[in-house]
Scaffold this active site. Structure first.
Site, PDB file in Angstrom:
ATOM      1  N   ARG A 302       1.685   3.238   2.899  1.00 23.67           N
ATOM      2  CA  ARG A 302       2.964   3.211   2.179  1.00 23.67           C
ATOM      3  C   ARG A 302       3.802   1.926   4.026  1.00 23.67           C
ATOM      4  O   ARG A 302       5.042   0.915   3.557  1.00 23.67           O
ATOM      5  CB  ARG A 302       3.511   4.239   1.949  1.00 23.67           C
ATOM      6  CG  ARG A 302       3.049   4.098   0.724  1.00 23.67           C
ATOM      7  CD  ARG A 302       3.990   5.474  -0.320  1.00 23.67           C
ATOM      8  NE  ARG A 302       3.094   5.459  -2.213  1.00 23.67           N
ATOM      9  CZ  ARG A 302       3.380   6.600  -1.968  1.00 23.67           C
ATOM     10  NH1 ARG A 302       4.394   7.226  -1.653  1.00 23.67           N
ATOM     11  NH2 ARG A 302       2.914   6.762  -3.761  1.00 23.67           N
ATOM     12  N   TYR A 438       0.345  -3.269  -4.356  1.00 16.33           N
ATOM     13  CA  TYR A 438      -0.133  -2.324  -2.971  1.00 16.33           C
ATOM     14  C   TYR A 438       0.365  -0.426  -2.966  1.00 16.33           C
ATOM     15  O   TYR A 438       2.041  -0.513  -2.864  1.00 16.33           O
ATOM     16  CB  TYR A 438       0.061  -2.475  -1.995  1.00 16.33           C
ATOM     17  CG  TYR A 438      -1.115  -3.603  -1.559  1.00 16.33           C
ATOM     18  CD1 TYR A 438      -2.421  -4.041  -2.069  1.00 16.33           C
ATOM     19  CD2 TYR A 438      -1.084  -4.395  -0.469  1.00 16.33           C
ATOM     20  CE1 TYR A 438      -3.564  -4.757  -1.822  1.00 16.33           C
ATOM     21  CE2 TYR A 438      -2.309  -5.156   0.363  1.00 16.33           C
ATOM     22  CZ  TYR A 438      -2.995  -5.159  -0.772  1.00 16.33           C
ATOM     23  OH  TYR A 438      -4.926  -5.823  -0.097  1.00 16.33           O
ATOM     24  N   GLU A 439      -0.503   0.465  -2.929  1.00 17.41           N
ATOM     25  CA  GLU A 439      -0.484   1.604  -2.745  1.00 17.41           C
ATOM     26  C   GLU A 439       1.483   2.093  -3.439  1.00 17.41           C
ATOM     27  O   GLU A 439       1.884   3.004  -2.960  1.00 17.41           O
ATOM     28  CB  GLU A 439       0.472   2.130  -0.814  1.00 17.41           C
ATOM     29  CG  GLU A 439      -0.684   1.654  -0.374  1.00 17.41           C
ATOM     30  CD  GLU A 439      -2.058   1.827  -0.511  1.00 17.41           C
ATOM     31  OE1 GLU A 439      -2.374   3.010  -0.932  1.00 17.41           O
ATOM     32  OE2 GLU A 439      -2.731   0.861  -0.405  1.00 17.41           O
ATOM     33  N   GLY A 440       1.739   2.089  -4.710  1.00 15.65           N
ATOM     34  CA  GLY A 440       2.172   2.496  -5.640  1.00 15.65           C
ATOM     35  C   GLY A 440       3.788   0.704  -5.643  1.00 15.65           C
ATOM     36  O   GLY A 440       3.894   1.146  -4.609  1.00 15.65           O
ATOM     37  N   GLN A 445       7.299   3.746  -5.981  1.00 17.97           N
ATOM     38  CA  GLN A 445       8.692   3.761  -4.617  1.00 17.97           C
ATOM     39  C   GLN A 445      10.236   4.566  -4.772  1.00 17.97           C
ATOM     40  O   GLN A 445      10.857   5.754  -3.806  1.00 17.97           O
ATOM     41  CB  GLN A 445       8.288   2.828  -3.603  1.00 17.97           C
ATOM     42  CG  GLN A 445       7.674   2.172  -2.986  1.00 17.97           C
ATOM     43  CD  GLN A 445       6.288   3.659  -2.259  1.00 17.97           C
ATOM     44  OE1 GLN A 445       6.663   4.380  -2.071  1.00 17.97           O
ATOM     45  NE2 GLN A 445       4.717   3.248  -3.032  1.00 17.97           N
TER      46      GLN A 445
END
Length: 580
Positions: A302, A438-440, A445
Site C-alpha cells: 500500500r 490496487y491493494e484495496g 483505505q
C-alpha cells in the site's frame, strides 16, 4: 515522450527532512545509512532508471506483454534491463542481511521504487511485488522456507507475486474458494495440493526471472467460513530442489492476460492452479492465519502503491513542463507586445504547472514521512509505528488520487495533443488510473482510516498527530486551522457518528488528513531550505510550498461539511429508484 530526469535534489530533501534519515543512521541497525551512501544510492538509482528503464516505457506501452504458448513475453530490451537491475543489487536495498540484502532503511527502498516507477511504472511493478513477497516470508515463513526462497528473491533472480483475488470474490477476500488439500505420503508429504483460479495477478507469468514464487491464499479442509478460514501458501512456478536448483514445472498456468486501460507492459494474469491435481504448495505460518500474513505484504504494498502516485505525478509534470516551455501560442494577455509566447507564460497554464508540482512534492513529502515512521517502528518505536499505520491509508489513497489528477492536468496542458497518443501524455494518465484501485480501493483505505486507524490507542494516536500539526503550524493559519478541523472531524466520528456516518464521510476526511500531514511536512522542507539545506531548491521550493499552503490546504478545509454530513441522504432513495 519526454526523457525522464531524476528529481534527485527534491528526493534527498524529503529523505533528510521528512524521513529523518540522519536520525535513523544513529541506530545500530541502520548505521550504514551515512550521508555519502544515501546520496550515492539516490543519484545512482536515478541514473540507472533514466538510462535503463525509461527508454522502455513507451515501447512497453505500444507493444505490451504477450502470452505465447503459455509463456508471457516482454518487448525486446526488458530482459536485459531487468538483469542489469539484479546485477547492480537494487532489489536488495532494504532486505535482510542474513539472506543477502543490504539491510538499509525502507526509506531508501522507497526511493529505488520511486525512480524506477517514474521512469517506467509498468515495469517497476515486477520488483515492487517481489519486495512484498520478501516481507511476508521474512515475517511469517519458516526458517526452511526463508533459506529456500529468500536469497534469490532478495537478489531478484526470482520474482514474487501476491494471489488474493478470485472471479467471484473481488475485494471480499473472505469469499475466496481456492482449496489446499494436505498431502500425507509420497515425496510431497507435509505439503498441500492447491486448486483454484486467481485473477489480476500482477507479473504472474513472465520470462525475465528464472522462477516465480507465488504467495497464494486458499482454504484448508474444514476451515471456518469467511476471512477466519484463510491460509497462506508459497507455490513456486518451478519446484525447488533441496540444493536450491530448479526442478520440474509446478501444475499451474497462465490462462490469459487482462486487456487493460494502461500499464500494458505489466502482464496481469489469470492463473489456474492444479488443473491436473498436482499443484504443490507449502503452508506459510499458522493454519487459518493467512490473511494476517498477507496483510504484512499488503501494508508494504500500500505504501509502494502510494509511491506510484508520486512516480506518475513526477513523470507527467516533467512531460507537461517540457511541452509548455516549447509550445508557442498566443500573446500574453494584456501585453502590448502581441508576439506569441510559450504557453508556460499564460496564467492558467502557470496555475496548472504549479499545482502539478505542489501536489507531487506534497505527495513525496508524505511518502517519505510515512517511510521514516515505518523505519522507526521497525526499530521498536511504538509511537512511530502507530503514526505510520495512520499515514499508510493517507499516502495510498491521496497519493494515488494525486497521480491521477496530475496526469490529467498534464493532458490538459497539452490540449488536443495530450488526447492523442503521439505525445505520450495520455499514457501517463492511463497508467495512473490503476493505482487508486490496487491493494484495496481508495474507498477501502478511507474506511480503514475511520475504523481501525481512528481507534488506535483509543483514538489518542490520531488526535496527537493533528494536535502536533496545529501547534507546529501556528505561523501558517490555514494549515493550523485544517489540523483543528481534522481533529474535530475525528472526534465527531469517534464519539457521535454511526458506522454508516463514518464510512459516508471517510473519503473526504481521508483527503483532509492527507493534505494536512503533507502540508506540515512541506512546511518543514521550506524551513530546512531557509536554513541552507538544498540550496539548488532555494528559489523554487518556497513558491511550490506557498501554492500548496495557500490554495490546496483551503480546498481540503472545505471538505469538512462532506466529511460530517452523515449517511442519511445517501439512503434517502431505495436502490430501485436509483437504478430505474
Amino acid at each position: 515522450m519526454t526523457p525522464f530526469t531524476p528529481p534527485t535534489a527534491d528526493q534527498l530533501l524529503a529523505i533528510r527532512v521528512n524521513a529523518g534519515i540522519a536520525e535513523l543512521a544513529e541506530s545500530e541497525r541502520f548505521a550504514h545509512a551515512e550521508p555519502d551512501l544515501v546520496e550515492a544510492i539516490v543519484e545512482g538509482v536515478g541514473q540507472f532508471a533514466a538510462g535503463e528503464f525509461a527508454p522502455l516505457n513507451r515501447k512497453g506501452d505500444l507493444e505490451g506483454a504477450k502470452l505465447e504458448n503459455g509463456v508471457v513475453r516482454l518487448p525486446e530490451g526488458f530482459e536485459a534491463a531487468y538483469q542489469a537491475y539484479v546485477e547492480q543489487g537494487w532489489n536488495a536495498i532494504a532486505s535482510p542481511v542474513a539472506h543477502g540484502g543490504q539491510g538499509l532503511p525502507f526509506t531508501l527502498a522507497c526511493n529505488v521504487l520511486e525512480n524506477l516507477g517514474a521512469a517506467n511504472m509498468a515495469f517497476t511493478l515486477l520488483p515492487m511485488l517481489s519486495v512484498g513477497a520478501i516481507e511476508a516470508l521474512e515475517h511469517h515463513g519458516s526458517p526452511a522456507q526463508q533459506t529456500m526462497y529468500l536469497p534469490k528473491l532478495v537478489s531478484g533472480e526470482w520474482s514474487g507475486t501476491m494471489n488474493l483475488t478470485e472471479p467471484a470474490a473481488g475485494s471480499d477476500v473472505g469469499a475466496l474458494r481456492s482449496t489446499a488439500e494436505p498431502i500425507e505420503d509420497g515425496e510431497h508429504a507435509g505439503k498441500y495440493r492447491i486448486t483454484g483460479q486467481k485473477i489480476y495477478i500482477t507479473w504472474g507469468e513472465h520470462d525475465l526471472a528464472s522462477n516465480i514464487i507465488h504467495l497464494v491464499l486458499a482454504r484448508l479442509p474444514g476451515a471456518p467460513e469467511g476471512s477466519r478460514g484463510i491460509s497462506l501458501f508459497v507455490v513456486p512456478k518451478y519446484h525447488v530442489n533441496a540444493d536450491g536448483s530448479l526442478g520440474p514445472k509446478n501444475d499451474l498456468r497462465c490462462v490469459s492476460l487482462e486487456h487493460k486501460l494502461g500499464i500494458n507492459a505489466s502482464p496481469t494474469c489469470v492463473i489456474s492452479y492444479g488443473d491436473n491435481g498436482e499443484c504443490i504448495g507449502e503452508l506459510v505460518g499458522a493454519p487459518n492465519k493467512g490473511l494476517a500474513a498477507m496483510f504484512t505484504m499488503m501494508n508494504n504494498a500500500r505504501i509502494n502503491v502510494g509511491n506510484q502516485g508520486v512516480q506518475i505525478g513526477e513523470r507527467a509534470t516533467q512531460q507537461a513542463l517540457a511541452y509548455a516551455r516549447d509550445r508557442i501560442q498566443s500573446a500574453r494577455a494584456g501585453s502590448p507586445d502581441k508576439t506569441a509566447v510559450a504557453i508556460i507564460e499564460h496564467p492558467d497554464v502557470r496555475r496548472m504547472i504549479l499545482r502539478m508540482k505542489a501536489l507531487t512534492e506534497g505527495a513525496r513529502a508524505l511518502l517519505y514521512y510515512c517511510a521514516g515512521q515505518v523505519d522507526r517502528g521497525n526499530l521498536g518505536d511504538a509511537e512511530a509505528r502507530a503514526r505510520g499505520e495512520i499515514v499508510v491509508p493517507l499516502i495510498k489513497a491521496w497519493g494515488t488520487d494525486i497521480g491521477v489528477e496530475v496526469a490529467g492536468l498534464g493532458i490538459q496542458i497539452h490540449g488536443g495533443m495530450g488526447f492523442v497518443e503521439e505525445t505520450g501524455a495520455a499514457q501517463h494518465w492511463r497508467d495512473s488510473r490503476i493505482a487508486p484501485i490496487y491493494e484495496g480501493t481508495n474507498g477501502i483505505q478511507a474506511a480503514d482510516l475511520v475504523t481501525r486507524k481512528l481507534g488506535l490507542e483509543g483514538g489518542e494516536a490520531i488526535f496527537a498527530l493533528f494536535d502536533t500539526i496545529a501547534r507546529e503550524a501556528s505561523e501558517e493559519p490555514a494549515l493550523s486551522a485544517l489540523a483543528r478541523d481534522c481533529f474535530r472531524v475525528a472526534l465527531w466520528m469517534q464519539d457521535e457518528a454511526s458506522l454508516d456516518d463514518r464510512l459516508a464521510g471517510s473519503v473526504p476526511f481521508c483527503t483532509m488528513a492527507a493534505v494536512c500531514v503533507a502540508g506540515w511536512q512541506l512546511m518543514k522542507q521550506v524551513e530546512a531550505v531557509a536554513a541552507g539545506a538544498a540550496p539548488e531548491l532555494a528559489e523554487i521550493k518556497p513558491v511550490t510550498v506557498r501554492f500548496f499552503l495557500d490554495r490546496i490546504v483551503p480546498e481540503a478545509a472545505g471538505l469538512e461539511a462532506s466529511a460530517t454530513a452523515g449517511a442519511d441522504l445517501l439512503y434517502a432513495l431505495p436502490a430501485e429508484a436509483l437504478v430505474s
